[in-house]
Design a protein around this motif. Structure first.
Motif, PDB file in Angstrom:
ATOM      1  N   GLU A 129     -51.222  45.329  32.842  1.00  0.00           N
ATOM      2  CA  GLU A 129     -52.385  44.684  32.229  1.00  0.00           C
ATOM      3  C   GLU A 129     -53.720  45.213  32.768  1.00  0.00           C
ATOM      4  O   GLU A 129     -54.778  44.961  32.188  1.00  0.00           O
ATOM      5  CB  GLU A 129     -52.320  43.173  32.447  1.00  0.00           C
ATOM      6  CG  GLU A 129     -52.322  42.770  33.904  1.00  0.00           C
ATOM      7  CD  GLU A 129     -51.983  41.292  34.102  1.00  0.00           C
ATOM      8  OE1 GLU A 129     -52.586  40.706  35.016  1.00  0.00           O
ATOM      9  OE2 GLU A 129     -51.131  40.761  33.383  1.00  0.00           O
ATOM     10  N   ARG A 130     -53.673  45.973  33.865  1.00  0.00           N
ATOM     11  CA  ARG A 130     -54.916  46.515  34.449  1.00  0.00           C
ATOM     12  C   ARG A 130     -55.218  47.943  33.969  1.00  0.00           C
ATOM     13  O   ARG A 130     -56.130  48.595  34.492  1.00  0.00           O
ATOM     14  CB  ARG A 130     -54.841  46.491  35.979  1.00  0.00           C
ATOM     15  CG  ARG A 130     -54.840  45.094  36.591  1.00  0.00           C
ATOM     16  CD  ARG A 130     -54.960  45.159  38.107  1.00  0.00           C
ATOM     17  NE  ARG A 130     -56.227  45.771  38.531  1.00  0.00           N
ATOM     18  CZ  ARG A 130     -56.516  46.050  39.802  1.00  0.00           C
ATOM     19  NH1 ARG A 130     -55.637  45.785  40.760  1.00  0.00           N
ATOM     20  NH2 ARG A 130     -57.679  46.603  40.124  1.00  0.00           N
ATOM     21  N   ILE A 156     -47.649  31.206  32.733  1.00  0.00           N
ATOM     22  CA  ILE A 156     -48.970  31.841  32.794  1.00  0.00           C
ATOM     23  C   ILE A 156     -49.900  31.222  31.758  1.00  0.00           C
ATOM     24  O   ILE A 156     -51.080  30.946  32.030  1.00  0.00           O
ATOM     25  CB  ILE A 156     -48.848  33.367  32.595  1.00  0.00           C
ATOM     26  CG1 ILE A 156     -48.133  34.001  33.804  1.00  0.00           C
ATOM     27  CG2 ILE A 156     -50.222  33.999  32.393  1.00  0.00           C
ATOM     28  CD1 ILE A 156     -47.809  35.468  33.616  1.00  0.00           C
ATOM     29  N   ALA A 157     -49.366  30.978  30.551  1.00  0.00           N
ATOM     30  CA  ALA A 157     -50.175  30.363  29.493  1.00  0.00           C
ATOM     31  C   ALA A 157     -50.657  28.964  29.910  1.00  0.00           C
ATOM     32  O   ALA A 157     -51.772  28.549  29.563  1.00  0.00           O
ATOM     33  CB  ALA A 157     -49.363  30.286  28.201  1.00  0.00           C
ATOM     34  N   LEU A 198     -51.478  28.069  32.848  1.00  0.00           N
ATOM     35  CA  LEU A 198     -52.482  28.183  33.905  1.00  0.00           C
ATOM     36  C   LEU A 198     -53.767  28.861  33.449  1.00  0.00           C
ATOM     37  O   LEU A 198     -54.841  28.576  33.990  1.00  0.00           O
ATOM     38  CB  LEU A 198     -51.894  28.973  35.087  1.00  0.00           C
ATOM     39  CG  LEU A 198     -50.752  28.295  35.840  1.00  0.00           C
ATOM     40  CD1 LEU A 198     -50.089  29.289  36.784  1.00  0.00           C
ATOM     41  CD2 LEU A 198     -51.261  27.088  36.625  1.00  0.00           C
ATOM     42  N   GLU A 199     -53.659  29.766  32.472  1.00  0.00           N
ATOM     43  CA  GLU A 199     -54.819  30.539  32.064  1.00  0.00           C
ATOM     44  C   GLU A 199     -55.896  29.644  31.469  1.00  0.00           C
ATOM     45  O   GLU A 199     -55.623  28.696  30.741  1.00  0.00           O
ATOM     46  CB  GLU A 199     -54.420  31.614  31.040  1.00  0.00           C
ATOM     47  CG  GLU A 199     -53.511  32.695  31.619  1.00  0.00           C
ATOM     48  CD  GLU A 199     -54.163  33.465  32.748  1.00  0.00           C
ATOM     49  OE1 GLU A 199     -55.334  33.837  32.623  1.00  0.00           O
ATOM     50  OE2 GLU A 199     -53.498  33.675  33.780  1.00  0.00           O
ATOM     51  N   GLY A 200     -57.158  29.969  31.792  1.00  0.00           N
ATOM     52  CA  GLY A 200     -58.280  29.243  31.226  1.00  0.00           C
ATOM     53  C   GLY A 200     -58.596  27.941  31.923  1.00  0.00           C
ATOM     54  O   GLY A 200     -59.474  27.186  31.500  1.00  0.00           O
ATOM     55  N   LYS A 201     -57.892  27.642  33.013  1.00  0.00           N
ATOM     56  CA  LYS A 201     -58.141  26.409  33.757  1.00  0.00           C
ATOM     57  C   LYS A 201     -58.405  26.752  35.224  1.00  0.00           C
ATOM     58  O   LYS A 201     -57.965  27.799  35.707  1.00  0.00           O
ATOM     59  CB  LYS A 201     -56.923  25.479  33.672  1.00  0.00           C
ATOM     60  CG  LYS A 201     -56.530  25.088  32.260  1.00  0.00           C
ATOM     61  CD  LYS A 201     -55.248  24.258  32.282  1.00  0.00           C
ATOM     62  CE  LYS A 201     -54.779  23.934  30.870  1.00  0.00           C
ATOM     63  NZ  LYS A 201     -53.492  23.190  30.885  1.00  0.00           N
ATOM     64  N   LEU A 242     -57.754  27.167  38.955  1.00  0.00           N
ATOM     65  CA  LEU A 242     -56.469  27.338  39.617  1.00  0.00           C
ATOM     66  C   LEU A 242     -56.334  26.337  40.757  1.00  0.00           C
ATOM     67  O   LEU A 242     -57.171  26.308  41.668  1.00  0.00           O
ATOM     68  CB  LEU A 242     -56.355  28.766  40.155  1.00  0.00           C
ATOM     69  CG  LEU A 242     -54.964  29.239  40.583  1.00  0.00           C
ATOM     70  CD1 LEU A 242     -54.021  29.260  39.393  1.00  0.00           C
ATOM     71  CD2 LEU A 242     -55.057  30.632  41.201  1.00  0.00           C
ATOM     72  N   ARG A 302     -48.537  36.771  41.609  1.00  0.00           N
ATOM     73  CA  ARG A 302     -49.678  36.903  40.695  1.00  0.00           C
ATOM     74  C   ARG A 302     -50.903  36.123  41.168  1.00  0.00           C
ATOM     75  O   ARG A 302     -52.032  36.628  41.120  1.00  0.00           O
ATOM     76  CB  ARG A 302     -49.258  36.430  39.305  1.00  0.00           C
ATOM     77  CG  ARG A 302     -50.325  36.619  38.232  1.00  0.00           C
ATOM     78  CD  ARG A 302     -49.845  36.033  36.910  1.00  0.00           C
ATOM     79  NE  ARG A 302     -50.818  36.227  35.852  1.00  0.00           N
ATOM     80  CZ  ARG A 302     -50.800  37.207  34.957  1.00  0.00           C
ATOM     81  NH1 ARG A 302     -49.839  38.126  35.009  1.00  0.00           N
ATOM     82  NH2 ARG A 302     -51.717  37.295  34.012  1.00  0.00           N
ATOM     83  N   TYR A 303     -50.694  34.886  41.626  1.00  0.00           N
ATOM     84  CA  TYR A 303     -51.818  34.000  41.927  1.00  0.00           C
ATOM     85  C   TYR A 303     -52.030  33.729  43.415  1.00  0.00           C
ATOM     86  O   TYR A 303     -53.042  33.146  43.789  1.00  0.00           O
ATOM     87  CB  TYR A 303     -51.622  32.663  41.207  1.00  0.00           C
ATOM     88  CG  TYR A 303     -51.609  32.776  39.711  1.00  0.00           C
ATOM     89  CD1 TYR A 303     -52.773  33.057  38.998  1.00  0.00           C
ATOM     90  CD2 TYR A 303     -50.428  32.605  38.986  1.00  0.00           C
ATOM     91  CE1 TYR A 303     -52.770  33.149  37.616  1.00  0.00           C
ATOM     92  CE2 TYR A 303     -50.410  32.699  37.600  1.00  0.00           C
ATOM     93  CZ  TYR A 303     -51.578  32.976  36.921  1.00  0.00           C
ATOM     94  OH  TYR A 303     -51.563  33.070  35.562  1.00  0.00           O
TER      95      TYR A 303
END
Length: 700
Positions: free
Chosen positions: A439-440, A252-253, A255-258, A260, A286-287
């Protein structure tokens, strides 16, 4: 898991029938999957005469050739997709082999092994023993079928339904101990419980180390030893979960901030190969992207892939075959190996290939079966819905939706606060649970009303039974979409398209137009499902776009009259997987009778009489005798032999190009209809001809 249950099942049957058998499962980390040359060489040294593979072997061409040189007969039972070249084994039992004659393609590996077991029991065992033992094996069949995520439709659904009933009173001490360890002993069982609680414990052993612990458990006869092994598997499963959690967080780390990508391809040199398949599934959830996770091991690397509906994982891997040292699997899951240096090229190649699909393929769509109000959610409703069980992969349970549900409270629960628990209604009288949505919490907390899509299940906490909403999606304001309605003008075609859940196809009629008159577009890439060749094939037609023009992916051609309804459905499915919404029907001509016969594996009564007379003459010269197959007619001759064997006229003693046969004189007048294979093929012919007439006569 599929291999463990298959091995257990066949071993028990062989031992009970008096054979001397050894159960062998390769070490996942040291040996990988499949049949290996080293194992065959060890078997030869140990004096083994027959090797039976389960859940593997259909691609083991060189390994089977080695076995032949060492005087070992190989019988392959598998359910994976075969490649162009088949191993020259003593026998191949796989419903996905072309012209297999078996009407259901989606059996799990354990389902195929069960078919062999049934045949052995029918040939060798007594009628009473056969019936009794077949029933006792169904719990193993259900366990492996659920765990392997094959579609719970058709025969699989029947096997799982009866297998779960048998599991509740299982006579296998190991399985009984595992059910007790999971808190399921003496309870009514569901496919979901087996998939989420029982199967992962057996899987954990193979993923983290060796699957032999799981095999030992299922073969265990001593209840005390079985209980000990069940506890050990629980500990290993907990260890697997911790490893999985660490890899998931790292992925996840990454992929995050980039942005998809359409296809997620990630790798690391410290990931455990045994659990990356599970992590890939979590990332898909998740994705909603196809995920290929790779564990680098020095210069070499091993990967696991998981797909989404409409994205055929194995087919897409095959487009990058030049980068792979090994690959195999299914439409939705696959394993592969490559050199670490080629990972970037694999990532690039898969994402370039994914551009051929419409972007809507990568947007998850929940199909709502029915909208209800909260007051309709009750035990009676759930009891009615459960009558359609078992549910699972390929046959999901009913999905309900409710708008404007009053929210009494929402809290994070679970060991790491990873789940959300809802109390719905003005007094909090209705409970809901959303797994892995912790997380929601801040987003949803304090909302007076929410729209939710959910399944229903029983909550039996502390002995109290209540209906619980299993939340699949929850939003402040959802926009529910109804499926498009089909009109009468396309009725015949919509019936067939419905089989692949596509009712929005625009059909174009070029059936009677000569090829030169087809109004081909000038800016579209055209894909063709070609029914004019011996085996229907998807191929790229042509690209007529200019250099700077955008290529639309929206036209496909169904070339030639499909021989069977199955060919038509497969073609529609392949084209829709490419994002194609317009399909032109072109070049339709009635097929010669012989071509339809060959496609349906049908041999006429007259042909069979000819083969019968040839065999009878041969048998008079010597019995047993050899019969050489002529390459041009080998497939039909083999089909005839299978029918004669079903009728009890011959016994096949082995061989490939030259088959050894024993003639068994008929004691009474034969009835061809007593051959299931003959009846099935004849039924296919009748069904195919009716289907073709409907296609030719339907008006667009």
């Amino acid at each position: 898991m599929d291999g463990v249950t298959s091995t257990t099942l066949l071993y028990k049957v062989l031992i009970d029938l008096g054979f001397k058998a050894v159960a062998y499962i390769p070490h996942r980390q040291d040996e990988g999957y499949g049949l290996h040359s080293e194992v065959i060489e060890r078997a030869a040294k140990a004096g083994v005469g027959v090797v039976i593979t389960v859940d593997c072997g259909v691609t083991a061409v060189s390994e089977v050739e080695l076995a032949k040189t060492l005087n070992i007969d190989v019988i392959i039972t598998d359910h994976h997709e075969p490649q162009d070249a088949l191993p020259k084994a003593h026998a191949i039992i796989n419903p996905k082999v072309e012209n297999s004659g078996y009407p259901f393609r989606n059996l799990a590996g354990v389902g195929v092994a069960f078919k062999l077991a049934q045949a052995l029991l029918a040939r060798i065992g007594s009628r009473e023993a056969r019936s009794h033992m077949e029933i006792q094996l169904l719990d193993l069949v259900a366990l492996g079928t659920i765990a392997d995520l094959v579609p719970l439709i058709g025969e699989n659904r029947i096997l799982v339904h009866h297998g779960l009933l048998q599991m509740e009173k299982t006579n296998h001490p190991g399985l009984s101990a595992l059910l007790k360890e999971c808190g399921l002993k003496d309870k009514s069982l569901k496919a979901g419980q087996i998939g989420f609680m029982v199967a992962p414990r057996i899987n954990a052993a193979g993923r983290m180390d060796s699957a032999r612990t799981g095999l030992e458990l299922l073969l265990a006869e001593d209840p005390e030893r079985a209980a000990e092994l069940a506890c050990q598997l629980t500990r290993e499963n907990q260890s697997r979960q911790e490893t999985e959690k660490e890899i998931l967080a790292e992925a996840i780390a990454m992929l995050e901030g980039k942005p998809l990508p359409r296809v997620i391809v990630l790798s690391a040199d410290h990931w455990h190969h045994g659990v990356i398949g599970i992590v890939a599934s979590r990332l898909v959830e998740r994705y909603y992207r196809p995920v290929f996770l790779i564990a680098e091991e020095g210069e070499e690397a091993k990967g696991s892939a998981r797909g989404i509906p409409g994205y055929p994982v194995l087919e897409q891997l095959s487009t990058q075959a030049y980068l792979l040292t090994k690959y195999g699997g299914h439409k939705q899951a696959a394993g592969f190996a490559l050199f670490s240096k080629d990972i970037d090229d694999l990532r690039k190649g898969l994402n370039e290939q994914a551009l051929l699909y419409d972007e809507t393929l990568f947007q998850e769509v929940l199909r709502i079966d029915c909208q209800v109000t909260l007051d309709k959610v009750s035990g009676d409703l759930l009891t009615q819905l459960e009558k359609m069980a078992p549910f699972g992969f390929g046959n999901p349970g009913p999905l309900l939706a409710c708008s404007g549900i009053p929210v009494h409270s929402v809290t994070a629960v679970g060991k790491d606060q990873t789940h959300l628990k809802f109390r719905f209604g003005s007094q909090g009288e209705q409970e809901g649970i959303a797994f892995r949505w912790g997380e929601r919490l801040n987003e949803l907390k304090g909302q007076p009303e929410l729209d939710a899509a959910f399944a229903l299940d029983w909550n039996t906490f502390r002995g109290q039974e209540a209906v619980q909403l299993i939340i699949k999606d929850i939003q402040k304001e959802a926009k529910w979409q109804n499926s498009p309605a089909g009109g009468d003008s396309h009725r015949a075609y919509r019936e067939f398209a419905a089989a692949v859940e596509e009712s929005d196809i625009q059909w174009i009629d070029w059936r009677e137009l000569p090829r030169a008159s087809w109004p081909l577009p000038t800016n579209e890439q055209i894909w063709v499902w070609d029914n004019t060749v011996s085996k229907p094939t998807l191929r790229l037609g042509n690209t007529i776009a200019g250099e700077n023009e955008t290529i639309n992916q929206s036209l496909g051609i169904m070339l030639g009259l499909p021989l069977t309804e199955e060919d038509f459905k497969e073609g529609v499915e392949k084209l829709r997987e490419l994002g194609i919404v317009r399909i032109a029907l072109a070049g339709f001509q009635t097929h010669p009778e012989e071509k339809v016969h060959r496609r349906c594996c049908y041999i006429s009564r007259e042909e069979l009489i000819g083969y019968y007379r040839d065999l009878q003459v041969k048998s008079r010269q010597g019995n047993p005798f050899s019969w050489e197959l002529i390459s041009d007619t080998a497939d039909r001759a083999k089909e005839a032999l299978k029918i004669f064997e079903e009728l009890g006229l011959i016994l096949c003693l082995g061989g490939i190009d030259e088959i050894q046969l024993e003639w068994i004189p008929a004691k009474k007048r034969l009835d061809l209809d007593s051959s299931l294979r003959y009846r099935f093929a004849r039924g296919c012919i009748e069904k195919a001809l009716k289907f073709q007439q409907r296609l030719l006569a339907s008006t667009l």
